[in-house]
Design a protein around this motif. Sequence first.
Motif, PDB file in Angstrom:
ATOM      1  N   GLN A 143      43.273  45.340  88.040  1.00 16.43           N
ATOM      2  CA  GLN A 143      43.485  44.276  87.026  1.00 16.43           C
ATOM      3  C   GLN A 143      42.793  44.599  85.781  1.00 16.43           C
ATOM      4  OE1 GLN A 143      41.455  44.021  89.584  1.00 16.43           O
ATOM      5  NE2 GLN A 143      39.742  43.203  88.859  1.00 16.43           N
ATOM      6  N   LEU A 144      42.527  45.725  85.178  1.00 15.22           N
ATOM      7  CA  LEU A 144      41.932  46.131  83.979  1.00 15.22           C
ATOM      8  C   LEU A 144      42.699  45.769  82.889  1.00 15.22           C
ATOM      9  CD1 LEU A 144      39.465  47.362  82.479  1.00 15.22           C
ATOM     10  CD2 LEU A 144      40.492  49.585  82.501  1.00 15.22           C
ATOM     11  N   PRO A 145      43.913  45.864  82.839  1.00 16.80           N
ATOM     12  CA  PRO A 145      44.405  45.191  81.595  1.00 16.80           C
ATOM     13  C   PRO A 145      44.419  43.681  81.470  1.00 16.80           C
ATOM     14  CG  PRO A 145      45.863  46.785  82.630  1.00 16.80           C
ATOM     15  CD  PRO A 145      44.823  46.456  83.547  1.00 16.80           C
ATOM     16  N   HIS A 146      44.574  43.025  82.587  1.00 19.79           N
ATOM     17  CA  HIS A 146      44.093  41.603  82.433  1.00 19.79           C
ATOM     18  C   HIS A 146      42.734  41.118  82.017  1.00 19.79           C
ATOM     19  CE1 HIS A 146      47.235  39.588  85.302  1.00 19.79           C
ATOM     20  NE2 HIS A 146      47.096  40.911  85.725  1.00 19.79           N
ATOM     21  N   GLN A 147      41.623  41.972  82.265  1.00 16.77           N
ATOM     22  CA  GLN A 147      40.428  41.475  81.737  1.00 16.77           C
ATOM     23  C   GLN A 147      40.123  42.157  80.363  1.00 16.77           C
ATOM     24  OE1 GLN A 147      38.651  42.861  86.234  1.00 16.77           O
ATOM     25  NE2 GLN A 147      37.014  42.441  84.556  1.00 16.77           N
ATOM     26  N   LEU A 148      40.923  43.171  79.891  1.00 15.01           N
ATOM     27  CA  LEU A 148      40.936  43.733  78.686  1.00 15.01           C
ATOM     28  C   LEU A 148      41.594  42.881  77.564  1.00 15.01           C
ATOM     29  CD1 LEU A 148      39.786  45.682  76.534  1.00 15.01           C
ATOM     30  CD2 LEU A 148      41.704  47.415  77.216  1.00 15.01           C
ATOM     31  N   ILE A 149      42.675  42.190  77.697  1.00 17.79           N
ATOM     32  CA  ILE A 149      43.343  41.359  77.352  1.00 17.79           C
ATOM     33  C   ILE A 149      42.677  40.091  77.158  1.00 17.79           C
ATOM     34  CG2 ILE A 149      45.077  40.088  78.537  1.00 17.79           C
ATOM     35  CD1 ILE A 149      45.763  41.905  75.311  1.00 17.79           C
ATOM     36  N   GLY A 150      41.982  39.388  78.233  1.00 22.37           N
ATOM     37  CA  GLY A 150      40.971  38.378  77.997  1.00 22.37           C
ATOM     38  C   GLY A 150      39.982  38.458  77.068  1.00 22.37           C
ATOM     39  N   HIS A 151      39.437  39.617  77.081  1.00 21.36           N
ATOM     40  CA  HIS A 151      38.328  40.224  76.198  1.00 21.36           C
ATOM     41  C   HIS A 151      38.985  40.011  74.932  1.00 21.36           C
ATOM     42  CE1 HIS A 151      35.068  42.153  74.270  1.00 21.36           C
ATOM     43  NE2 HIS A 151      36.011  43.205  74.064  1.00 21.36           N
ATOM     44  N   LEU A 152      40.107  40.786  74.568  1.00 19.82           N
ATOM     45  CA  LEU A 152      40.573  40.808  73.251  1.00 19.82           C
ATOM     46  C   LEU A 152      41.050  39.596  72.696  1.00 19.82           C
ATOM     47  CD1 LEU A 152      42.486  44.271  73.627  1.00 19.82           C
ATOM     48  CD2 LEU A 152      40.165  43.806  72.255  1.00 19.82           C
ATOM     49  N   ARG A 688      48.142  59.936  84.635  1.00 19.54           N
ATOM     50  CA  ARG A 688      48.876  58.800  83.760  1.00 19.54           C
ATOM     51  C   ARG A 688      48.129  57.500  83.799  1.00 19.54           C
ATOM     52  NH1 ARG A 688      54.585  59.349  84.560  1.00 19.54           N
ATOM     53  NH2 ARG A 688      54.852  57.232  84.915  1.00 19.54           N
ATOM     54  N   LEU A 689      47.677  57.248  82.624  1.00 13.59           N
ATOM     55  CA  LEU A 689      46.810  55.853  82.328  1.00 13.59           C
ATOM     56  C   LEU A 689      47.271  55.053  81.457  1.00 13.59           C
ATOM     57  CD1 LEU A 689      43.227  57.574  82.224  1.00 13.59           C
ATOM     58  CD2 LEU A 689      44.287  56.603  84.297  1.00 13.59           C
ATOM     59  N   ASP A 690      47.197  53.815  81.443  1.00 18.88           N
ATOM     60  CA  ASP A 690      47.148  52.845  80.514  1.00 18.88           C
ATOM     61  C   ASP A 690      46.498  53.088  79.283  1.00 18.88           C
ATOM     62  OD1 ASP A 690      48.377  50.527  78.978  1.00 18.88           O
ATOM     63  OD2 ASP A 690      46.845  49.469  79.929  1.00 18.88           O
ATOM     64  N   VAL A 691      46.455  52.578  78.277  1.00 23.29           N
ATOM     65  CA  VAL A 691      45.481  52.682  77.288  1.00 23.29           C
ATOM     66  C   VAL A 691      44.093  51.893  77.617  1.00 23.29           C
ATOM     67  CG1 VAL A 691      46.206  50.698  75.745  1.00 23.29           C
ATOM     68  CG2 VAL A 691      44.966  52.430  74.885  1.00 23.29           C
ATOM     69  N   SER A 692      44.382  51.129  78.457  1.00 19.97           N
ATOM     70  CA  SER A 692      43.155  50.212  78.950  1.00 19.97           C
ATOM     71  C   SER A 692      42.381  51.185  79.906  1.00 19.97           C
ATOM     72  CB  SER A 692      43.267  49.105  79.746  1.00 19.97           C
ATOM     73  OG  SER A 692      44.015  49.320  80.756  1.00 19.97           O
ATOM     74  N   GLY A 693      42.680  52.202  80.388  1.00 18.02           N
ATOM     75  CA  GLY A 693      42.241  53.086  81.415  1.00 18.02           C
ATOM     76  C   GLY A 693      42.766  52.844  82.644  1.00 18.02           C
ATOM     77  N   ASN A 694      43.303  51.891  82.809  1.00 23.65           N
ATOM     78  CA  ASN A 694      44.284  51.422  84.244  1.00 23.65           C
ATOM     79  C   ASN A 694      45.076  52.583  84.689  1.00 23.65           C
ATOM     80  OD1 ASN A 694      43.621  48.794  85.897  1.00 23.65           O
ATOM     81  ND2 ASN A 694      45.591  49.773  86.376  1.00 23.65           N
ATOM     82  N   ALA A 695      45.049  53.066  85.906  1.00 24.80           N
ATOM     83  CA  ALA A 695      45.860  53.728  86.478  1.00 24.80           C
ATOM     84  C   ALA A 695      47.131  53.320  86.443  1.00 24.80           C
ATOM     85  CB  ALA A 695      45.415  54.390  88.043  1.00 24.80           C
TER      86      ALA A 695
END
Length: 705
Positions: A143-152, A688-695
């Motif tokens: 869920q790293l994209p969730h947490q990063l977008i919450g932060h941003l 293969r990674l998202d820009v957030s670092g999530n796999a």
Amino acid sequence: MEQRGAEQRVGVCNLCEAMCGLVLTIEDGRVTGARGNPDDPLSRGHICPKGVAIGDVHADPDRLRRPVRRDRSTGEWTEIGWDEAFDLVAEKVAATINEHGDDALAIYLGNPNVHSLGAMTHGVAMVQSFRTRNKFSATSVDQLPHQLIGHLLYGHQLLLPVPDIDRTSYFLVFGANPMASNGSLMTVPDFPARLRELDARGGRMVVFDPRRTETAKVAAEHHFVRPGTDAWVLLAMVHTLFAEGLTTPPPYVDGLDEVERLLADFTPEAAERASGVPARVITQVAREFAAADGAAAYGRIGVSTQEFGLVCQWAVQLLNLVTGNLDRVGGAMLTSPAIDAIGRGLIGRGHFDRHRSRVRQAPEFAGELPVAVLREEIETAGEGQVRALLTLAGNPVLSTPDGAALDRAIERLDFYAAVDFYINETTRRADVILPPTSHLERDHYDLVFHLLAVRDTARFSPAVFPKGRDQRHDWEIFREITARVTGRLRDKPSLKRRLRRAARLRLSPTLLIATLLRTGRSGVTITDLRKHPEGVDIGPLRPDQLPRRLGTRDKRIQAAPALVVADLDRLRGQELPTGDELLLIGRRHQRDCNSWLHNTTRLTKGRPRHQLLMHPDDLAARGLTDGSVVKVTSRVGTVDVAVQATDDMMPGVVSLPHGYGHGRAGARLGVADQVAGASINDLTDPDRLDVSGNAALSGVPVTVA
């Protein structure tokens, strides 16, 4: 009829995010029955097969009760005493740090940590006591994209609005399967009943997914979408809202003019070419969403674990935001938990790219690096090379990209210690394992999942069974490791810091919870919760909490974060699959729980669930037959697995479940080792990674032959 001598105890299932209340039947020190607690104000009597099986974990003969040490020359395990185990860990970890530096130690936290009160109160403190940059967790395969977008957007990594499912009239779902999961980053036990209530009040659920999942089958509409292209569909919906004048954003949002400009070319027609979803469907759903009396968009694992996960989660938030459905009854809302771990600073806001990994230069988030880079940090020589590993309740060999290669790398470490009560596919490589008590032997309060629940409740669950005389709770293990390692370091923290940390770790998790409740604003105390073990109902989610609760400095939302904006060009240049290539996605089953819970007969009996799912047309095109064993090959590996034909799959897409791949030499899981199936993460690609670092575990190109 109740058995003679049997005792009824109220408990909780803390195996997954749903945190369902239980009524347990106890006889002769064993759980002989489990049912949902109808008095629980959140789960309302719901129970799934995992809750029924929670007693099996406690009674599992393969579960470790005492520390064990492995002889590397023979592979044999020997029980040892706790002092010997603690000293071995402390000596080896401290020696590694003293000789090679802080970064020579890597730490990995598995998903079960967030389901343990002691791990949340003491495990995090232990991890923070180590100054290594090589910290990893299951977050970056989840869920790293969730947490990063919450932060941003909102100023905090866990300030994540959840769908007000009990009052919404339009529930839009991308890449989620709450019929199987009971929600995820949306704690929603009893989802089937809640969906029936949604239908009864004239509401609708619309699902976009490459597989006709259990959730899709009961939705008002289901639309296939090509894996990895959800961002196109989501952004085209936002584009439609702007183009047709359907936006009603709140006044505390900046940057929407820029968003409209940025999305000018993300039209429904462009999205159709990328995703396979008809433009008319995209336009119609956007219009319906804007017109609904309370609508909530929700995207989960299928859109987080792809190469554009951050853009997907941004678009989900935009849908709620620009239609006025953020912080609104029936929309996406914030919780008001009895212990506000966000407002009280118990969980940090998060930060991004303060440092990068040594080999690939991958950015950190909230102090953690993407776990996809762990293998190369072990294998690549030089200053900062990882030489020792500490895993806490994790199984990264089955849970992270190219697990087979990570397995080989772990075998090369100088030292590896695990806090776990199983010898699993990863911990079989450990030099020493320190087993904590089981779920039923420790007190429990959900610090995180009350932050994400669809109704505000509070519940404290005392341990059902006392711990054995020679057992240790996880928080006691974390406290001891911290103290003994620190005492052996040449470069110690200041005396003031050591004393402050020691004082914090001396307090039990239960005492900390009692203090937090007493000093909070909810009015709920630990005494109230002890009197009502079924839980206390605080009420439905409350609207109008924004902008007051935003964690941003100016209490405003910047709708166009630079990191997301910069990734749109990469999305525009996305290469779509051609030729013989298929796209691999994962899946979950209600009886599974990530990479574990296969060691109980109750959850593994019956019809096999391990097969590769494939559309009949794709089988026919390759001359393959239903039920045969096929070879699935990606850039990083090949697995052999039985294939099952089903028109529940979108043509061009295949699916393997997560958490399989047992039976590896050295693991001691008597039941799981007999469960058929291959690990999907022997195919997923760490590059293969998202820009957030999530796999990017979803949409992996594969061939099937």
